[in-house]
Motif scaffolding. Structure first.
Motif, PDB file in Angstrom:
ATOM      1  N   THR A 271      34.008  39.069  32.373  1.00 30.37           N
ATOM      2  CA  THR A 271      35.426  39.272  32.689  1.00 30.37           C
ATOM      3  C   THR A 271      36.155  37.937  32.578  1.00 30.37           C
ATOM      4  OG1 THR A 271      34.910  41.091  34.195  1.00 30.37           O
ATOM      5  CG2 THR A 271      37.086  40.043  34.418  1.00 30.37           C
ATOM      6  N   VAL A 272      37.224  37.898  31.756  1.00 29.23           N
ATOM      7  CA  VAL A 272      38.012  36.678  31.555  1.00 29.23           C
ATOM      8  C   VAL A 272      39.364  36.883  32.235  1.00 29.23           C
ATOM      9  CG1 VAL A 272      39.031  35.101  29.885  1.00 29.23           C
ATOM     10  CG2 VAL A 272      36.847  36.229  29.368  1.00 29.23           C
ATOM     11  N   ARG A 273      39.746  35.918  33.074  1.00 26.92           N
ATOM     12  CA  ARG A 273      41.012  35.978  33.806  1.00 26.92           C
ATOM     13  C   ARG A 273      41.897  34.782  33.431  1.00 26.92           C
ATOM     14  NH1 ARG A 273      38.703  37.388  39.867  1.00 26.92           N
ATOM     15  NH2 ARG A 273      37.928  39.516  39.385  1.00 26.92           N
ATOM     16  N   GLN A 274      43.207  35.021  33.486  1.00 28.65           N
ATOM     17  CA  GLN A 274      44.173  33.960  33.167  1.00 28.65           C
ATOM     18  C   GLN A 274      45.413  34.145  34.024  1.00 28.65           C
ATOM     19  OE1 GLN A 274      45.511  33.959  29.121  1.00 28.65           O
ATOM     20  NE2 GLN A 274      46.238  31.829  29.196  1.00 28.65           N
ATOM     21  N   ASP A 275      46.018  33.018  34.402  1.00 25.25           N
ATOM     22  CA  ASP A 275      47.253  33.056  35.196  1.00 25.25           C
ATOM     23  C   ASP A 275      48.373  33.733  34.391  1.00 25.25           C
ATOM     24  OD1 ASP A 275      49.327  32.679  36.919  1.00 25.25           O
ATOM     25  OD2 ASP A 275      48.963  30.527  37.236  1.00 25.25           O
ATOM     26  N   GLY A 276      49.097  34.666  35.008  1.00 23.43           N
ATOM     27  CA  GLY A 276      50.194  35.371  34.326  1.00 23.43           C
ATOM     28  C   GLY A 276      51.386  34.488  34.013  1.00 23.43           C
TER      29      GLY A 276
END
Length: 416
Positions: free
Chosen positions: A110-115
């Motif tokens: 799972t890859v997450r990034q700041d919106g």
């Protein structure tokens, strides 16, 4: 009007910018969001492939081995089958975008990034759109101002032309503006100005001619009335009264011709007449004025000549020449009649200083005078002569010799 044109143009531009600008912002926002999610999905797929290849090769999959594969602004959660999930990277703040991929070995990445990355990119796009809109509005304002000037300035000038025309200044401006409708209005105004200018010029000329032409017969008539008052002889009174009545008739003819004179040749009204009768008539009328100044007027030449023309007009031409000799000449005034081919000539000369060489033939021009007179007498006389089919010339400067040329009547021509 100029303000209305500018406001209406800017209103149209602003409406277009608002409609297309909002649409572009919405489309761009969706495109940026979709692009960011696609990038996250691609990153997750890449990491799943990397983890799977390591597992197949028996290589360790730990936070330390995976850290160099993860971009700094992103957080990656790796869940391996039978093992505790671990995290690489810092947890993003606020709204989070994420993408998840699952491999064939049971692993999940799972890859997450700041919106805020998406909102920042949307903000930059919005700034670009606003800058383009501002440039568009400024360009539209400049174009609207130029267009308003192009339309409003001609209308202002046309209004000024109409105002000048109404105030008595009929000079045409002959200006065109490159706009068909405005040029048509300018054409109509210029044409009206020229017509009014011609009418005013004709009326002023008629007034000047009438003033000058009526002065001579009225002066002669007043002299006859003075002769009547000064004498007690009934025969003299009767004779002077008859001459005065004839002068009144000629005065009426002068008024009629001034009103109907169109400066065209009037050969249709020309008749054959006795030239001596006209000459003697003028001598009789002007003799009291010459006698009052101690001068003499005489007649010589070939008798019995008949000319073609209008007797009243010829009388007025001779009256103008005799009056000119009285006012500006000196000594004895001589009227001589002769023939020249198929023409008869009446010459008027005096013993004065003559016409200055600087004037020459310009003495027949209106408002040209060598001795502070109105400059109308000889000009009107020449017009009358030409309108009657003849011509009036200055044959000699010193002593002055004015010659009136008229067509010779056929019944007066000698037999071959």
């Amino acid at each position: 009007m100029r303000r209305r044109l500018i406001n209406s143009t800017l209103a149209v531009v602003l409406v277009v910018i608002a409609v297309f600008g909002i649409s572009m912002v919405l489309v761009e926002t969706r495109a940026i969001d979709a692009s960011a999610r696609d990038r996250l999905q691609s990153e997750a797929a890449r990491l799943v492939t990397e983890v799977e290849s390591r597992l197949v090769a028996g290589e360790p999959v730990t936070p330390d081995t995976m850290r160099e594969l993860v971009q700094p602004e992103r957080q990656v959660v790796i869940d391996l089958a039978g093992r505790e999930p671990f995290t690489v990277g810092e947890e993003p703040d606020g709204a989070v975008l994420e993408a998840t991929e699952q491999g064939t070995q049971g692993e999940t990445v799972t890859v997450r990034q700041d919106g805020s990355v998406v909102s920042d990119e949307v903000g930059r796009s919005l700034l670009i759109i606003l800058a383009v809109a501002a440039v568009t509005v400024a360009s539209a304002a400049v174009l609207a101002l130029r267009q308003a000037r192009r339309l409003a300035t001609p209308l202002t000038e046309l209004a000024e032309s109409a105002e000048r025309l109404g105030s008595g200044d009929p000079r045409p401006r002959h200006r065109r503006y490159g706009v068909e409708e405005l040029d048509r209005v300018a054409d109509v105004l210029d044409a009206s100005s020229e017509r009014i200018h011609r009418m005013i010029t004709a009326e002023r000329r008629l007034a000047a001619d009438a003033s000058h032409q009526l002065r001579t017969p009225l002066t002669a008539l007043s002299m006859r009335l003075e002769e009547i008052i000064a004498t007690d002889d009934p025969e003299t009174v009767k004779e002077e009264a008859s001459i005065a009545l004839a002068q009144v008739e000629r005065l009426t003819d002068v008024v009629q011709r001034l009103l109907t004179n169109s400066r065209e040749r009037r050969m249709e009204s020309a008749v054959g007449f006795d030239l001596d009768e006209i000459v003697l008539q003028q001598i009789e009328e002007w003799r009291p004025a010459y006698r009052a100044r101690g001068r003499v007027i005489v007649h010589s030449g070939k008798p019995g000549l008949r000319a073609v023309g209008t007797p009243g007009a010829v009388a007025q031409v001779l009256a103008a020449l005799v009056e000119n000799a009285l006012m500006h000449g000196g000594g004895t005034v001589a009227i001589r009649t002769r023939t020249a081919g198929n023409q008869v000539v009446v010459e008027v000369t005096d013993g004065g200083r003559g016409v200055p060489p600087s004037l020459g033939s310009r003495v027949f021009e209106r408002a040209v005078s060598g001795r502070n007179s109105t400059g109308l007498g000889l000009a009107v006389a020449r017009d009358l002569a030409e309108a009657d089919g003849g011509r009036l010339e200055l044959r000699q400067l010193r002593p002055p010799v004015f010659a009136l040329f008229l067509s010779r009547a056929r019944d007066d021509e000698p037999a071959p």
